[in-house]
Design a protein around this motif. Structure first.
Motif, PDB file in Angstrom:
ATOM      1  N   ARG A 191       0.806  -1.229   0.000  1.00 50.09           N
ATOM      2  CA  ARG A 191       0.000   0.000   0.000  1.00 50.09           C
ATOM      3  C   ARG A 191       0.836   1.274   0.000  1.00 50.09           C
ATOM      4  O   ARG A 191       0.403   2.294  -0.514  1.00 50.09           O
ATOM      5  N   VAL A 192       2.029   1.229   0.610  1.00 54.56           N
ATOM      6  CA  VAL A 192       2.843   2.441   0.688  1.00 54.56           C
ATOM      7  C   VAL A 192       3.854   2.549  -0.444  1.00 54.56           C
ATOM      8  O   VAL A 192       4.459   3.610  -0.617  1.00 54.56           O
ATOM      9  N   LEU A 193       4.032   1.494  -1.209  1.00 54.51           N
ATOM     10  CA  LEU A 193       4.978   1.543  -2.321  1.00 54.51           C
ATOM     11  C   LEU A 193       4.335   2.243  -3.518  1.00 54.51           C
ATOM     12  O   LEU A 193       3.137   2.105  -3.773  1.00 54.51           O
ATOM     13  N   ARG A 194       5.132   2.951  -4.248  1.00 50.63           N
ATOM     14  CA  ARG A 194       4.652   3.771  -5.363  1.00 50.63           C
ATOM     15  C   ARG A 194       3.861   2.966  -6.395  1.00 50.63           C
ATOM     16  O   ARG A 194       2.816   3.404  -6.854  1.00 50.63           O
ATOM     17  N   ASP A 195       4.352   1.795  -6.782  1.00 46.91           N
ATOM     18  CA  ASP A 195       3.686   1.021  -7.840  1.00 46.91           C
ATOM     19  C   ASP A 195       2.691  -0.016  -7.310  1.00 46.91           C
ATOM     20  O   ASP A 195       2.125  -0.770  -8.093  1.00 46.91           O
ATOM     21  N   HIS A 196       2.485  -0.076  -6.005  1.00 49.40           N
ATOM     22  CA  HIS A 196       1.537  -1.005  -5.372  1.00 49.40           C
ATOM     23  C   HIS A 196       1.647  -2.426  -5.943  1.00 49.40           C
ATOM     24  O   HIS A 196       0.695  -2.943  -6.523  1.00 49.40           O
ATOM     25  N   PRO A 197       2.808  -3.072  -5.773  1.00 55.16           N
ATOM     26  CA  PRO A 197       2.990  -4.413  -6.336  1.00 55.16           C
ATOM     27  C   PRO A 197       2.076  -5.437  -5.666  1.00 55.16           C
ATOM     28  O   PRO A 197       1.522  -5.181  -4.588  1.00 55.16           O
ATOM     29  N   ASP A 198       1.950  -6.577  -6.308  1.00 54.69           N
ATOM     30  CA  ASP A 198       1.188  -7.681  -5.734  1.00 54.69           C
ATOM     31  C   ASP A 198       1.859  -8.055  -4.411  1.00 54.69           C
ATOM     32  O   ASP A 198       3.057  -8.358  -4.384  1.00 54.69           O
ATOM     33  N   PRO A 199       1.122  -8.026  -3.307  1.00 58.93           N
ATOM     34  CA  PRO A 199       1.724  -8.340  -2.010  1.00 58.93           C
ATOM     35  C   PRO A 199       2.433  -9.703  -1.977  1.00 58.93           C
ATOM     36  O   PRO A 199       3.483  -9.830  -1.347  1.00 58.93           O
ATOM     37  N   ALA A 200       1.897 -10.683  -2.681  1.00 57.87           N
ATOM     38  CA  ALA A 200       2.508 -12.016  -2.679  1.00 57.87           C
ATOM     39  C   ALA A 200       3.881 -12.014  -3.340  1.00 57.87           C
ATOM     40  O   ALA A 200       4.704 -12.889  -3.076  1.00 57.87           O
ATOM     41  N   ALA A 201       4.147 -11.014  -4.190  1.00 58.63           N
ATOM     42  CA  ALA A 201       5.424 -10.947  -4.896  1.00 58.63           C
ATOM     43  C   ALA A 201       6.529 -10.306  -4.060  1.00 58.63           C
ATOM     44  O   ALA A 201       7.694 -10.355  -4.444  1.00 58.63           O
TER      45      ALA A 201
END
Length: 117
Positions: free
Chosen positions: A45-55
């Protein structure tokens, strides 16, 4: 009749107590997998690109790999601690500085999960 009411009241109180104890155990029993999932979701949620959490890798450096800023680290840790019911007062400034990977964050929170301080 009053004896029946007293018995019913005691049984109701016992059931309510058991329910509260069960809820407390469930909260305290936030297992490692749940804490890791929660940590990944909150970091994403706080990362700029909102990666898949599982990744998100538990062993990758939060700054060098994910580019987390100091402000975002504070937002991430605050959000995660609140969701995991962990008081931030459990940690010193050095503890927080030592949380360099997602795995180190999970490891630091694990002993306190469900025991808000």
């Amino acid at each position: 009749m009053p004896a029946d009411l007293a018995t019913a009241a005691l049984e109701t109180a016992a059931l309510e107590t058991a329910a509260l104890e069960t809820a407390a155990l469930e909260t305290a029993a936030l297992d490692t997998a749940d804490l890791e999932t929660l940590a990944r979701e909150r970091l994403s949620r706080v990362l700029r690109d909102h990666p898949d959490p599982a990744a998100l890798d538990l062993e990758e450096d939060l700054v060098n790999t994910y580019g987390i800023t100091s402000l975002n680290k504070v937002l991430f840790l605050t959000s995660l601690c609140k969701a995991a019911d962990v008081g931030l007062d459990n940690f010193t400034e050095d503890d927080l500085a030592g949380m360099r990977t997602l795995g180190s964050v999970v490891g630091a929170l694990r002993p306190h999960a469900g025991q808000k301080g």
